[in-house]
Design a protein around this motif. Structure first.
Motif, mmCIF file in Angstrom:
data_model
loop_
_atom_site.group_PDB
_atom_site.id
_atom_site.type_symbol
_atom_site.label_atom_id
_atom_site.label_comp_id
_atom_site.label_asym_id
_atom_site.label_seq_id
_atom_site.Cartn_x
_atom_site.Cartn_y
_atom_site.Cartn_z
ATOM 1 N N MET A 71 0.887 -1.156 0.000
ATOM 2 C CA MET A 71 0.000 0.000 0.000
ATOM 3 C C MET A 71 0.933 1.215 0.000
ATOM 4 S SD MET A 71 -2.804 1.171 2.857
ATOM 5 C CE MET A 71 -1.593 1.463 4.139
ATOM 6 N N TYR A 72 0.719 2.166 -0.926
ATOM 7 C CA TYR A 72 1.620 3.304 -1.002
ATOM 8 C C TYR A 72 0.880 4.529 -1.547
ATOM 9 C CZ TYR A 72 2.093 2.108 -5.958
ATOM 10 O OH TYR A 72 1.836 1.817 -7.271
ATOM 11 N N ASP A 73 1.507 5.663 -1.389
ATOM 12 C CA ASP A 73 0.939 6.945 -1.825
ATOM 13 C C ASP A 73 1.202 7.136 -3.317
ATOM 14 O OD1 ASP A 73 0.035 9.528 -2.159
ATOM 15 O OD2 ASP A 73 1.343 10.417 -0.661
ATOM 16 N N GLY A 74 0.550 6.317 -4.135
ATOM 17 C CA GLY A 74 0.745 6.370 -5.579
ATOM 18 C C GLY A 74 0.137 7.591 -6.233
ATOM 19 N N ALA A 75 -0.710 8.318 -5.510
ATOM 20 C CA ALA A 75 -1.263 9.551 -6.058
ATOM 21 C C ALA A 75 -0.169 10.601 -6.196
ATOM 22 C CB ALA A 75 -2.392 10.075 -5.173
ATOM 23 N N ARG A 76 0.774 10.618 -5.243
ATOM 24 C CA ARG A 76 1.822 11.645 -5.238
ATOM 25 C C ARG A 76 3.216 11.100 -5.468
ATOM 26 N NH1 ARG A 76 1.382 14.709 0.132
ATOM 27 N NH2 ARG A 76 1.479 12.594 0.905
ATOM 28 N N CYS A 77 3.467 9.825 -5.175
ATOM 29 C CA CYS A 77 4.798 9.247 -5.359
ATOM 30 C C CYS A 77 4.944 8.675 -6.765
ATOM 31 C CB CYS A 77 5.038 8.122 -4.343
ATOM 32 S SG CYS A 77 5.201 8.702 -2.654
#
Length: 173
Positions: A68-74
């Motif tokens: 799970m990761y901040d794929g919107a910003r990373c």
């Protein structure tokens, strides 16, 4: 709908991208679940925090365990797959928001303010939801029921299934 991503041996690199550059809301949380072992240049790479550029592979030896990761910003990308292994993964995103803000009191007890610990519905509007209903499925999480046995904690808002359209890509585009 989740996306099934396949990178066969010899597949070219995927350019760096983040969810907001593709039209997703900043409120999206991305999930990457490898269905085959992924390592080395057969893995997806991402940064740990926006702008940090500390690229690391999302590797796993055990299938079904994911990230799970901040794929919107990373930023995330894939290298040329020069390995002899195919990578197959299930990728999807969730948007979490609070329909109604919670009131909270300051330590002096006199001031009541709204608590926005999650995004508001307006903050998660993106190009997929703006094109009309059906891209995202909505569910209600009732945290008050979590401690009562036999009670549904998560309930789908709609009683019908969404019909895929062009926003889901092939074969629906």
């Amino acid at each position: 709908f989740p996306t099934i991503r396949i990178s066969r041996p010899g597949c070219p690199a995927e350019l760096p991208r983040c969810g907001t550059s593709l039209g997703h809301s900043i409120g999206c949380i991305f999930f990457h679940v490898p269905l085959t072992p992924s390592k080395g240049d057969a893995a997806v790479f991402c940064e740990s925090h926006p702008g940090k550029e500390d690229w690391h592979p999302l590797q796993t030896k055990s299938v079904g365990l994911g990230y799970m990761y901040d794929g919107a910003r990373c930023l995330q990308f894939a290298l040329d797959n020069t390995s002899s292994q195919s990578r197959v993964s299930l990728d999807f995103c969730l948007q979490l928001y609070r329909e109604e803000p919670l009131p909270f009191h300051h330590s002096n007890g006199n001031n009541v303010h709204e608590c926005h610990d999650l995004c508001t519905p307006e903050m998660i509007e993106d190009r997929f939801s703006a094109a009309g209903p059906g891209y995202y499925e909505e569910a209600v999480i009732d945290l008050g029921r979590a401690c009562r046995p036999g009670m549904d904690v998560v309930m789908k808002k709609s009683t019908t299934m969404a019909t895929p359209d062009y926003r889901f890509g092939p074969p629906f585009a």
